[in-house]
Design a protein around this motif. Sequence first.
Motif: not given
Length: 438
Positions: A4-6, A68-72, A109-116
Amino acid sequence: MKVVVTGGGGYVGYHVGWAILAGDHEVVLLDVAAPDPEWATTAPEALHDALPDDFWTGEVTQGSLEHVKCDVTDLTSLTLAMKGAAAVIHTASYGVSGKEQLSPHFDQQEKVNVGGTRAVLSAALTTGVRALVYTSTYNVVFGGKALRAGDESAPIFPLHAHADHYSRTKAIAEMLVLMANGRISAAASSPSVEGPRAPPSASLRTCSLRLNGVMGLGERRHSRRVIEAFRSGLLIFTYGKKDAIVDFVGIQNVVQAHVKAMMALLREHTVAPSEASPGPPPVPCDPLSPPSSPSGVSGHAFFISDGRPVNHFEYFRPWFEGLGHAFPVLSLPFAFILAFAYLQEYVYRLVYWMFPFTPFVTPAEAYKSGIAHYFSCKKAEVMFGYRPTRPNDQTQAVEYYVRKGYFRSSSKGISPLSVILVAVLCLLVGLVLFLCCQ
């Protein structure tokens, strides 16, 4: 094998996935956006020497590449997508360049990089993923102060002192990834608290690859900004000292490093305990310092580059000359361009909600391009066989843009945008001189 590649809709993620597909493996690209369709035709040329012809060995099945469409940050979707996966390549991020770096976008940035990253690690542990390679950045150790011929012993830059929030969030994410190394997956956990400890093969193995200036055939984000800057007449000067050299990395070397690191992590699961070299224990390591043992890839961070540091503007000289433009002869002091960058950031914060323009350069980009920072790749070479090819060679990309009609056939004179830029810089120079005389 399923991988799997995010961030698989992005330049790095797609090309890593494409290379793994070449080994007839099942590749799932997770991203909210689909990959550029043109990459399917440019990737074979861009990656022709990324891996040796005999790299993929052993029994393999028919490969597949699926987006696959997916939010990280969507843990449920991530967990569903990772079921049955042996490895994860985590490339997803937000804020790497341009207006996305600036303060109105800090929450994202916080949501994707840390939360993701938290969500990706949780899903990987839940589904029993064996290996996870994280795409990190030089920014985790670079914060605007010169670093020459460094290595992985360089400490994480103090979080409060970073020039931009993107670098701060990437540093936190890398620490999360390295601290997850050796954790036992939920899929392999024993139901009995008093039962025997799960074998090392049941644990998640992680590592981090620190990149800087990814370029290559088909790259859009950085190369098009550079091309549009000098085509519009904006890029009429350089800045900083000539010895402010930095690292770049071609996409073929980015792919090579990710695939070789992933395979090295997977091999650590298959080696019998009696045959394994002593390496980082299957417990979280201290991400603020390198692991105490040099053996084993898991738990380590690695710098990845072409291995040939160069002045930032000299790196792009082939673009100027190959597309029919004169290389800038005017050079400005770094302090002026940095002040200009901060001025743009201030203006952007005022007007972004109605005019979300892309700054000529952000403060973080000014530091990255005007301050020396380069690192050795020796650790990656020794520990998983990284061998950079075609260092700083941009022939493919320049030829591509010539075919696309970007060659400048005649002079168009000085553009109005150039005049405005020079005027603003002159005002800044005058302001600095005025303040110095007070």
